[in-house]
Design a protein around this motif. Structure first.
Motif, PDB file in Angstrom:
ATOM      1  N   PHE A  93       0.857  -1.182   0.000  1.00 19.38           N
ATOM      2  CA  PHE A  93       0.000   0.000   0.000  1.00 19.38           C
ATOM      3  C   PHE A  93       0.897   1.238   0.000  1.00 19.38           C
ATOM      4  CE2 PHE A  93      -3.144  -2.857   2.311  1.00 19.38           C
ATOM      5  CZ  PHE A  93      -3.930  -3.040   1.179  1.00 19.38           C
ATOM      6  N   ILE A  94       0.634   2.150  -0.904  1.00 20.91           N
ATOM      7  CA  ILE A  94       1.496   3.319  -1.079  1.00 20.91           C
ATOM      8  C   ILE A  94       1.575   4.147   0.192  1.00 20.91           C
ATOM      9  CG2 ILE A  94       1.780   5.469  -2.383  1.00 20.91           C
ATOM     10  CD1 ILE A  94       0.306   4.073  -4.708  1.00 20.91           C
ATOM     11  N   ASP A  95       0.453   4.238   0.900  1.00 20.42           N
ATOM     12  CA  ASP A  95       0.384   5.119   2.077  1.00 20.42           C
ATOM     13  C   ASP A  95       0.691   4.396   3.387  1.00 20.42           C
ATOM     14  OD1 ASP A  95      -1.911   3.605   1.816  1.00 20.42           O
ATOM     15  OD2 ASP A  95      -3.258   5.138   2.598  1.00 20.42           O
ATOM     16  N   GLY A 117      -7.153  -2.774  -0.458  1.00 15.06           N
ATOM     17  CA  GLY A 117      -6.989  -1.336  -0.601  1.00 15.06           C
ATOM     18  C   GLY A 117      -7.820  -0.785  -1.746  1.00 15.06           C
ATOM     19  N   LEU A 121      -3.946   2.290  -2.327  1.00 21.34           N
ATOM     20  CA  LEU A 121      -3.954   3.005  -1.053  1.00 21.34           C
ATOM     21  C   LEU A 121      -4.808   2.258  -0.039  1.00 21.34           C
ATOM     22  CD1 LEU A 121      -4.585   6.619  -2.407  1.00 21.34           C
ATOM     23  CD2 LEU A 121      -2.384   5.662  -1.688  1.00 21.34           C
ATOM     24  N   TYR A 122      -4.422   2.339   1.245  1.00 20.60           N
ATOM     25  CA  TYR A 122      -5.262   1.750   2.280  1.00 20.60           C
ATOM     26  C   TYR A 122      -6.134   2.813   2.946  1.00 20.60           C
ATOM     27  CZ  TYR A 122      -7.039  -0.658   6.310  1.00 20.60           C
ATOM     28  OH  TYR A 122      -7.896  -1.186   7.239  1.00 20.60           O
ATOM     29  N   LYS A 123      -5.664   4.059   2.981  1.00 20.26           N
ATOM     30  CA  LYS A 123      -6.427   5.180   3.560  1.00 20.26           C
ATOM     31  C   LYS A 123      -6.728   4.918   5.030  1.00 20.26           C
ATOM     32  CE  LYS A 123      -8.551   6.106  -0.953  1.00 20.26           C
ATOM     33  NZ  LYS A 123      -9.805   6.233  -1.738  1.00 20.26           N
TER      34      LYS A 123
END
Length: 702
Positions: A93-95, A117, A121-123
């Protein structure tokens, strides 16, 4: 074994109820300054705190009414599920870098397939909705969204799909899982291994032994069960009458075996069922069948007891037995299809109603204090409901927890659940010939109620053969290899061809044209079917795709006949209307002139079709030979006729939906007679071997 667990809806609801009524036994006061004892989720919050799953904020608060973030939810979920958050695969996940405080929890949940995600992203700082948490829970429990929502209602969480989940609501929801875990204290785990319908496929035993040994190394307490039909189907049985199977069955050390209809195949011999008696006596395991009465056959004197035994002896037959596994009593009883009296040579052996006998046996187990009961059956998963099958057994007999079945050779990739009132019955079946080893893990509560289960079929062909079993197989195989070269006493002056179209798609084919070999095969089927049918059999049909080889000119051998029909198929009778039979032949000629594995060869009838017509309207006439008038007559659409075919076609194989429907309605009776043996008998019975086709199938298109 696969450790996947499927939670019953009732158990899930019960777990949630335990939280809401304070059954988990936590203190009324809580660890957090902003969670009073009157808060609707106080007990669940305190339970998670006591278990170390939550710790709150630095100021001593929990903030139960604040929205929970996706990151916080991941940490709480992973803690509740006791997931390993250290040895994880990076979900990329990027974040969420590996240094993030929630990285381990998020990765662990993603690795299990519980979360996903959005565009990489998972946010983690975003709130989570009721719908999202319900989806995650349904994945964890492998239940439907509806069942999950039902469980949430008991936790006093009102489901509103778009509403954000509060920290207090999530605590109550996770308490569901934690409470279920605590309710499992005092539960009992039972593991089973099972096979059925091995049908003398002795060559499969070395790999089956390896598969069983591998599973037992992981779980030595697993019970091993066989659901019947060890006899008939290969040269090993023809030559050794079951004695080739015995060393392997004894080597496998079964806990219980039931008797199938084929175990009675040798009853027509002058010795009656002596071969079966010898087979049972030499077995290193007990047999169970509650609805077979051997009392009128003196050969079984001292061998059969119509009682339940808590101390069963090997080499004897009981109505049922009690096995003790880790201090728990397991009841196992057997049932054999009542069809046996019509499709085998039973002699004076009698068959009783399976429902009545099952009810009596279950009551006897319960009277002994046994509340975990297994029915080891040879009834069939979806065989004729009017006679007997496993699904009917589950519906009409209370108290059966597990049905380990056979007879229909059904490949149940996963267990099937039959729900009745507040009870659930698990049904499993492992296909045929020892190709698969079935596994089943079941968790019971202290009252013998099934809480969860997991099951799968293991492909036996993927296991390297057991060396000791190979040594046992060698002398049997040597004799069979020699036997397959035996001449049957028939000599062909001309090869019986099995044509296929050439590379350009030209020429006759066994899959689109009448052949001499196809006629001989179906003639043999019709002759044999008439011996076993109480109603006139007008016709026999054989799918061209099941005819696999020619027989060259010269002396015919056993091996050549088996090569023609190598699939171990068996004979079946079907009661069909004239209209259904015409529709069946529409399917047969639908692809003509292209090859079609379902193209039907015919005995006892004549088919005329017009390939220039559209599919579904090609049959011009379908007639059968009337024994009374000695001429061919047209079928009547509304009249019912009995035909013979192989079990594969009778069940709707090759796209025969009409026959599949006939089978589902219980209008098929499987006789279980080997196709290659029928063909061999037909050859021997012929004074002259045909060398030309007879116009049984005619295309009139120009």
């Amino acid at each position: 074994m696969k450790k996947q667990r499927k939670y019953q809806s009732a158990a899930l609801v019960a777990a949630v109820s335990a939280i809401t009524v304070g059954a988990v036994g936590v203190a009324a006061s809580t660890s957090f300054t902003d969670v009073s004892s009157s808060h609707p989720y106080s007990e669940a919050i305190e339970l998670l705190a006591v278990e170390g799953i939550i710790s709150g904020f630095g100021d001593g608060t929990f903030k139960p009414d604040a929205n929970v973030t996706r990151g916080q939810a991941a940490k709480m979920l992973a803690g509740t599920l006791q997931l390993d958050t250290t040895n994880v695969i990076n979900p990329q996940f990027i974040d969420i870098p590996t240094t993030h405080q929630y990285y381990g929890a998020i990765a662990a949940l993603e690795n299990e397939g519980y979360i996903a995600g959005d565009e990489g992203l998972y946010k983690q700082a975003h709130p989570i909705t009721h719908k999202q948490i319900a989806t995650i829970l349904s994945r964890i429990a492998e239940s439907s969204i509806e069942e999950t929502i039902e469980a949430l209602a008991f936790a006093s969480v009102t489901y509103e799909p778009a509403k954000h989940v509060t920290r207090g609501e999530l605590a109550a929801i996770l308490g569901t899982i934690l409470a279920f875990s605590q309710l499992e204290d005092g539960t009992f785990d039972l593991s089973l291994l099972h096979v059925n319908d091995t049908h003398a496929h002795v060559e499969m035993f070395p790999q089956l032994v390896a598969a069983v040994n591998t599973e037992r190394a992981e779980n030595p307490d697993a019970l091993l069960l066989h659901a019947g039909d060890m006899f008939s189907g290969t040269l090993y049985f023809t030559e050794f009458s079951g004695q080739a199977d015995l060393p392997f069955l004894n080597m496998l050390d079964f806990d219980a075996v039931t008797l199938g209809n084929h175990e009675f195949d040798l009853g027509s011999s002058p010795e009656g069922h002596q071969a079966l008696v010898d087979f049972v006596k030499a077995s290193d395991h007990p047999y169970v069948t509650a609805n077979v009465d051997f009392s009128k056959d003196s050969r079984f004197n001292g061998l059969f007891s119509d009682l339940i035994s808590s101390d069963p002896e090997n080499g004897k037959i009981y109505s049922g037995i009690v096995k003790e596994v880790n201090g728990e009593k397991i009841g196992i009883f057997g049932l054999t299809t009542e069809e046996t009296k019509d499709i085998a040579f039973v002699g004076s052996v009698e068959f009783e109603n399976y429902i009545d006998e099952a009810k009596k046996t279950v009551a006897a187990f319960e009277g002994m204090g046994v509340n975990k009961i297994i029915a080891l059956t040879h009834l069939g998963f979806d065989d004729a409901a009017a006679v007997d099958n496993d699904q009917q057994l589950a519906k009409f007999v209370a108290g059966i927890d597990i049905i380990v079945g056979g007879h229909t050779h059904t490949k149940l990739e996963e267990p099937v659940i039959i729900d009745k009132d507040s009870e659930s019955t698990i049904i499993v079946q492992a296909n045929e010939y020892g190709k698969y080893l079935g596994t089943l893990d079941v968790t019971f509560d202290e009252d013998g109620i099934v809480l969860s289960y997991a099951g799968e079929l293991l492909d036996v062909t993927k296991y390297p053969a057991d060396p000791e079993a190979l040594k046992i197989l060698a002398p049997f195989k040597e004799k069979i290899d020699a036997f397959s070269t035996n001449k049957i006493g028939v000599k062909l002056t001309k090869a019986l061809e099995n044509p296929r179209v050439d590379a350009e798609g030209n020429g006759p084919s066994v899959r689109s044209n009448e052949t001499v070999l196809g006629n001989i095969i179906t003639d043999g089927m019709l002759r044999k079917a008439k011996e076993f049918s109480s109603t006139p059999v007008i016709m026999a049909v054989q799918n061209g795709g099941g005819i696999r080889s020619e027989i060259p000119a010269g002396d015919v051998t056993v091996g050549q006949i088996i090569t023609v029909l190598p699939f171990g198929n068996t004979l079946a009778l079907a009661n069909v209307t004239g209209k259904e039979l015409k529709d069946t032949f529409e399917t047969s000629v639908a692809k003509y002139p292209q090859e079609n594995g379902g193209f039907l060869h015919i005995a006892g009838g004549k088919l005329t079709f017009d390939a220039s017509k559209p599919e579904g309207s090609r049959v011009v006439s379908l007639q059968y030979y009337d024994e009374q008038t000695k001429r061919y007559v047209d079928l009547e659409d509304t009249k019912t006729y009995t035909i013979a075919t192989n079990a594969f076609t009778a069940r709707g194989g090759d796209g025969y939906d009409v026959l599949a429907n006939v089978y589902s309605e219980g209008r098929v009776k499987e006789l279980g007679l080997s196709d290659w043996e029928n063909l061999m008998e037909q050859f021997v019975s012929l004074k002259t071997i045909p060398t030309a086709t007879e116009g049984r199938i005619t295309n009139i298109a120009k």
